[in-house]
Scaffold this active site. Sequence first.
Site, PDB file in Angstrom:
ATOM      1  N   LYS A 140      -2.669   6.596   1.476  1.00  0.00           N
ATOM      2  CA  LYS A 140      -2.527   7.006   2.870  1.00  0.00           C
ATOM      3  C   LYS A 140      -1.544   8.178   2.985  1.00  0.00           C
ATOM      4  CE  LYS A 140      -2.590   4.716   7.383  1.00  0.00           C
ATOM      5  NZ  LYS A 140      -4.020   4.952   7.666  1.00  0.00           N
ATOM      6  N   GLU A 161     -16.334   6.845   3.960  1.00  0.00           N
ATOM      7  CA  GLU A 161     -15.712   6.292   5.154  1.00  0.00           C
ATOM      8  C   GLU A 161     -15.764   7.284   6.295  1.00  0.00           C
ATOM      9  OE1 GLU A 161     -11.177   6.319   5.234  1.00  0.00           O
ATOM     10  OE2 GLU A 161     -11.551   6.164   3.089  1.00  0.00           O
ATOM     11  N   ARG A 184       0.829  -1.209   0.000  1.00  0.00           N
ATOM     12  CA  ARG A 184       0.000   0.000   0.000  1.00  0.00           C
ATOM     13  C   ARG A 184       0.863   1.259   0.000  1.00  0.00           C
ATOM     14  NH1 ARG A 184      -4.602   0.787   4.523  1.00  0.00           N
ATOM     15  NH2 ARG A 184      -2.767   1.029   5.875  1.00  0.00           N
TER      16      ARG A 184
END
Length: 419
Positions: free
Chosen positions: A265, A301, A163
């Site tokens: 992220k 989210e 990720r």
Amino acid sequence: MERATAISPSLSHNYLLCPSRAFTTRLHYFSTTTRSLSPSSSVKLQHSSSSSSVSSINVGTSFTRCDAVLSNSSSSTDAAEVADIDWDNIGFGLKPTDYMYVMKCDLHGEFTNGELQRFGNIEVSPSAGVLNYGQGLFEGMKAYRKQDGKNILLFRPHENATRMRNGAERMCMPAPTVDQFVEAVKATVLANRRWVPPAGKGSLYIRPLLMGTGAVLGLAPAPEYTFLVYVSPVGNYFKEGVAPINLIVENEFHRATPGGTGGVKTIGNYAAVLKAQSIAKSKGYSDVLYLDCVYKRYLEEVSSCNIFIVKDNVISTPEIKGTILPGITRKSIIDVARTQGFKVEERNVTVDELLEADEVFCTGTAVVVSPVGSITHKGKRVSYGEGSFGPVSEKLYTVLTSLQMGLSEDNMNWTVNLS
């Protein structure tokens, strides 16, 4: 490893690598491609009256010489391998530990020469890319001590590494290889193993960072990058029992837009949610649930968690399509749910479906699974459950945490054992 074990024979008194933070001591991690720290090893220092030098330690001031010693002995008691702190009251916040891992490279180079350093402040240029243009990424993961008191488990570190690499590509940054990332995490955990809480008392939170630390004035990728890993022990999130969260659906602010960076992220994603989160908390809510910015009717989210709804035993969660972070706990819960016989749908989920759900829960690294006690949307409040987990979320939480902590057999091959 021969070099490390040859530094010094057996010595009587061991000390941490350098007791004073005034020293500019560095402990070099000899290789990021091999396990130079054996699973049962711990790095310590010993005071010595000898005046000979040690090549692997550089100290920028006069001091009584410290010899680096690699202890492979398993004779020390479990108590001696765990920090002497009140593990029942450590809470869920930052607690400085012993070591951090640092590795650098330039824009067109490869990450090399990673090393363990004493945990502490870092020096960075005021014109660093991460400070001026937000060129930074981070990961979050945990290590658990097993019940035997010696073995330590990592949970899916290769997923975090992948990720970070995906995020680095989006942010025009070089990134460590998957193997470099995982070996750096292993080295950091082993060097700080005394800070891994006893079984059942919490976990060691691991925070890998990737930052543009090179100086840059005009808008451009930084010329140098730093990969850093630090850790902190944290207590159990639900120490006093499960506390369902109360969410408010946000209709004005948005977390991400199509084509943006919501799916990686990057550090800016989190600063951007603080405004709406602060307003929500001032009104008594736990956090904010964001909607899509186009139709303003589909769930995305929570500030730092993915969301799931349950209706008639079918589990649904918003699909990953660039505006939602692909959570590793989210991915794991989906796989666990399917192995437990649940139907799981990844699709657009509307606010109306949310308000009519039988059960709602969130997933994330810190909390693993958190039940949602209520949702408020445009003044309408809908409650779920009886102040605890619903039957579906409780089952999934139990199965996943048992696997993470080594309490059940890992048939998924998700854990990495540091023995």
